[in-house]
Design an enzyme around this catalytic site. Structure first.
Site, PDB file in Angstrom:
ATOM      1  N   ARG A 180       0.880  -1.218  -0.081  1.00 47.43           N
ATOM      2  CA  ARG A 180      -0.121  -0.080  -0.010  1.00 47.43           C
ATOM      3  C   ARG A 180       1.079   1.455   0.073  1.00 47.43           C
ATOM      4  O   ARG A 180       1.935   1.277   0.482  1.00 47.43           O
ATOM      5  CB  ARG A 180      -1.011   0.068   1.193  1.00 47.43           C
ATOM      6  CG  ARG A 180      -2.178  -0.826   1.068  1.00 47.43           C
ATOM      7  CD  ARG A 180      -3.196  -0.528   0.201  1.00 47.43           C
ATOM      8  NE  ARG A 180      -4.165  -1.438   0.240  1.00 47.43           N
ATOM      9  CZ  ARG A 180      -4.484  -2.592  -0.848  1.00 47.43           C
ATOM     10  NH1 ARG A 180      -3.508  -2.648  -1.647  1.00 47.43           N
ATOM     11  NH2 ARG A 180      -5.647  -3.213  -0.728  1.00 47.43           N
TER      12      ARG A 180
ATOM     13  N   HIS B  77      -0.789   0.346 -10.120  1.00 40.16           N
ATOM     14  CA  HIS B  77      -1.342  -0.522  -9.071  1.00 40.16           C
ATOM     15  C   HIS B  77      -1.727  -1.578  -9.919  1.00 40.16           C
ATOM     16  O   HIS B  77      -3.120  -2.205  -9.790  1.00 40.16           O
ATOM     17  CB  HIS B  77      -2.376   0.286  -8.428  1.00 40.16           C
ATOM     18  CG  HIS B  77      -2.994  -0.446  -7.105  1.00 40.16           C
ATOM     19  ND1 HIS B  77      -3.298   0.413  -5.790  1.00 40.16           N
ATOM     20  CD2 HIS B  77      -2.731  -1.632  -6.818  1.00 40.16           C
ATOM     21  CE1 HIS B  77      -3.704  -0.589  -5.114  1.00 40.16           C
ATOM     22  NE2 HIS B  77      -3.254  -1.792  -5.278  1.00 40.16           N
TER      23      HIS B  77
END
Length: 312
Positions: free
Chosen positions: A227, A275
């Protein structure tokens, strides 16, 4: 059996048809605002509070490996989901294989010094460089969950020294395990490559900061697959500019999409992907969800349940 489904970007119709095929006895519907009809299971990603609030559900499935978004919403709206309702996440469903591909390809990229050769190419400079030695190229995995174990397995094939750090000690063959904050410094001290696969919890936010980066060997590399909130981006940029960190491969960021004005875009020692290190593979996710629901219906013990207190 009634199943409600909500995902803001997935092909909802594909999922509904696939779930109906995998669980023929289930009535599957796409949830829409105002739908308060009964349901036994909810499959969600970034669900509105009203979707889950007040429902007597048997289980909720998050349609991804991370559950930080739904847990943070639960903190703000505890009425959203009864504490007794089990919350499950997709532990693998093809994500492990994708993480293996991503991590191995980038580790080899650095090990063979392709980053240095790219910089030489930019200045039309021809110069063979000394090779790195495998025994000195220790790889540390920060976070030792399901995906961390998969990445470690794939890197063992290449005979790199491996170590991992996690909340509790692991017993992975061929991997040196470190556990707890008191062993973090020792873990970092030999990590030529640091691969972040930590869960997103209050304890891990901002963990990759100036203090942590200073404990790495000079010229270390960072691979962030977890993250964006784990990394203090200004501290990473400072470490890159000083040469403390030689390179970074970043798939996740504090703000996504990464703003065009971010200095990370243009830094010569940073590589960015949007991502995509491990995305949900629908067919494998449906197979996992249908299998897990069948086990729950039989009262069997199942894997993948989230510990809400720990955050993963």
């Amino acid at each position: 059996m009634d199943i409600i489904f909500y995902h803001p970007t997935f092909d909802t119709q594909w999922w509904i048809e696939a779930l109906r095929k995998a669980i023929p006895q289930a009535r599957v519907r796409a949830w829409k605002s105002g739908d308060n009809d009964s349901a036994d299971y909810a499959l969600v990603w970034h669900p509105p509070v009203e979707m889950l609030a007040g429902r007597d559900l048997k289980a909720v499935f998050a349609l991804g490996a991370g559950v930080d978004s739904i847990l943070s919403k639960l903190q703000a709206h505890p009425e959203m989901l009864n504490p007794s309702v089990p919350l499950f996440r997709l532990e693998d469903t093809g994500m492990g294989e994708q993480m293996q591909e991503y991590a191995v390809s980038q580790v080899l990229h650095w090990f063979r010094r392709f980053d240095d050769y790219r910089i030489q190419q930019n200045s039309s400079h021809w110069q063979p460089l000394p090779e790195y030695h495998r025994e000195d190229f220790t790889i540390g995995i920060l976070g030792a969950g399901v995906l961390g174990s998969k990445v470690a397995q794939s890197l063992q094939t290449w005979r790199f020294p491996l170590r991992c750090w996690s909340r509790t000690r692991k017993s992975w063959p061929g991997v040196q395990s470190f556990a707890g904050r008191e062993e973090l410094s020792a873990f970092l001290s030999q990590c030529r490559v640091l691969i972040n696969l930590l869960p997103n919890t209050p304890e891990t936010v901002g963990i990759i900061n100036q203090q942590l980066l200073e404990k790495l060997p000079d010229g270390a590399y960072l691979l962030n697959l977890a993250r964006g909130v784990h990394v203090v981006e200004d501290d990473l940029l400072a470490a890159l500019d000083s040469g403390k960190v030689k390179g970074a491969m970043l798939d996740v960021f504090n703000r996504e999409p990464l703003p065009p004005e971010s200095p990370l875009w243009q830094h010569p020692r940073v590589t960015i992907t949007p991502h995509v290190a491990a995305i949900t593979r629908p067919a494998e996710a449906v197979e996992y969800i249908s299998r897990t629901i069948a086990q729950l219906e039989k009262g069997e013990k199942v894997c993948g349940q989230v510990d809400r207190a720990r955050g993963y």
